[in-house]
Design an enzyme around this catalytic site. Sequence first.
Site, short mmCIF file in Angstrom:
data_model
loop_
_atom_site.label_atom_id
_atom_site.label_comp_id
_atom_site.label_asym_id
_atom_site.label_seq_id
_atom_site.Cartn_x
_atom_site.Cartn_y
_atom_site.Cartn_z
CG HIS A 78 -0.28 -0.27 2.51
ND1 HIS A 78 0.63 0.61 3.05
CD2 HIS A 78 -0.36 -1.31 3.38
CE1 HIS A 78 1.07 0.13 4.19
NE2 HIS A 78 0.50 -1.04 4.42
CD GLN A 79 1.35 6.11 -1.80
OE1 GLN A 79 0.72 5.60 -2.72
NE2 GLN A 79 2.57 6.59 -1.96
CG HIS A 121 4.35 -1.62 2.00
ND1 HIS A 121 3.02 -1.96 2.01
CD2 HIS A 121 4.92 -2.34 3.01
CE1 HIS A 121 2.79 -2.84 2.97
NE2 HIS A 121 3.92 -3.09 3.59
CD GLN A 148 8.09 -11.11 10.48
OE1 GLN A 148 9.15 -11.08 9.88
NE2 GLN A 148 7.32 -10.04 10.58
CD GLN A 163 8.97 7.97 11.94
OE1 GLN A 163 7.91 8.60 11.97
NE2 GLN A 163 10.15 8.56 11.90
CG ASP A 223 5.45 -2.11 11.83
OD1 ASP A 223 4.61 -2.82 12.40
OD2 ASP A 223 5.34 -1.77 10.64
P1 AMP Z 1 5.24 -5.13 6.38
O1 AMP Z 1 5.02 -5.50 4.95
O2 AMP Z 1 3.98 -4.94 7.16
O3 AMP Z 1 6.26 -6.01 7.06
O4 AMP Z 1 5.89 -3.69 6.34
C1 AMP Z 1 7.07 -3.45 5.61
C2 AMP Z 1 7.60 -2.09 5.96
O5 AMP Z 1 6.61 -1.11 5.64
C3 AMP Z 1 7.89 -1.93 7.47
O6 AMP Z 1 9.08 -1.17 7.62
C4 AMP Z 1 6.69 -1.18 7.97
O7 AMP Z 1 6.95 -0.39 9.11
C5 AMP Z 1 6.39 -0.29 6.77
N1 AMP Z 1 5.00 0.16 6.82
C6 AMP Z 1 3.88 -0.61 6.86
N2 AMP Z 1 2.78 0.17 6.95
C7 AMP Z 1 3.22 1.46 6.97
C8 AMP Z 1 2.57 2.73 7.07
N3 AMP Z 1 1.25 2.85 7.16
N4 AMP Z 1 3.35 3.84 7.05
C9 AMP Z 1 4.71 3.75 6.98
N5 AMP Z 1 5.37 2.57 6.89
C10 AMP Z 1 4.65 1.45 6.88
#
Ligand code: AMP
Length: 282
Positions: free
Chosen positions: A34-35, A37, A61, A149, A151
Amino acid sequence: MKTETTVQSLNAALAPARLARKTIGFVPTMGNLHQGHLNLVLEAKKLCDIVVVSIFVNPIQFGPNEDFDNYPRTLEADSQLLAEAGCDVLFAPSVQQMYGDQPRRTAVVVGEITDVLCGRSRAGHFDGVATVVTKLFHIVQPDTAFFGQKDWQQLAVIRQMTRDLSFPIDVVGVPIARAEDGLALSSRNGYLTDLQRKVAPKIYQSLTDAEHALQTQSSLADALTQLRASLTKAGFEIDYVEALSPDLAPVTAFDQDIVLFVAAKLGETRLIDNLLVKYTEH
Ligand code: AMP
């Protein structure tokens, strides 16, 4: 954009860039993009010559009762978004490619800051994250790595690990991307029913209310009590509502910058969010 699924083919794809000493920016993800990423990819493009994104749903994980099997896998749509965003190389390995057939006997364990917040209810989660990010760092060998941020605790864990283990990598934190109504974008938002989706932005509203309360002289304890009450009233089952310093040390009063953290469930879906509240001396 090139898509590579093996370490060998990724190395071949990156060889010319490495030879030309181009800087490599790396964005690790689990896909279903999504946006949020894509903002990481855009930031990486600003700071680096070549952008590598990984998509890997990392089994180690996820806890036994978590959503590994059902985690949304949308590789085709993801690669289209990444190509449009200007990603140069997508690395999408299989579990077999990442972990092989032999038993894994080594893990990366970051102490203390993984015992708080999400670490308390998700045993082993951050060991799994730190271990897979270490593997990906070795495979991709980036100059800079980008994490959201959203996470915040994960970002702190990766920063700590990078420092402790002397990875020659700059870690960059990117602000949270939100929907218009304030809900932090997340792959898990797709699990919400229409009704739950309407309630979900209450997390961000409650966080900004708490920020306002803190900046208008409420005590930290009162602001947290009010934050918990408003989430419970909206129908959330709270996992935690806490305030810590930006590097996850305990705080007892609002006399420095703090981060407000929320993890709460709507039905079966667990949502997390946070807000940095800046301290300015009056
Ligand atoms: P994930 O695919 O959920 O493991 O996320 C991959 C990366 O994208 C991680 O560094 C997340 O913190 C970041 N991320 C996920 N959602 C968001 C968001 N809404 N805003 C900023 N970064 C995000």
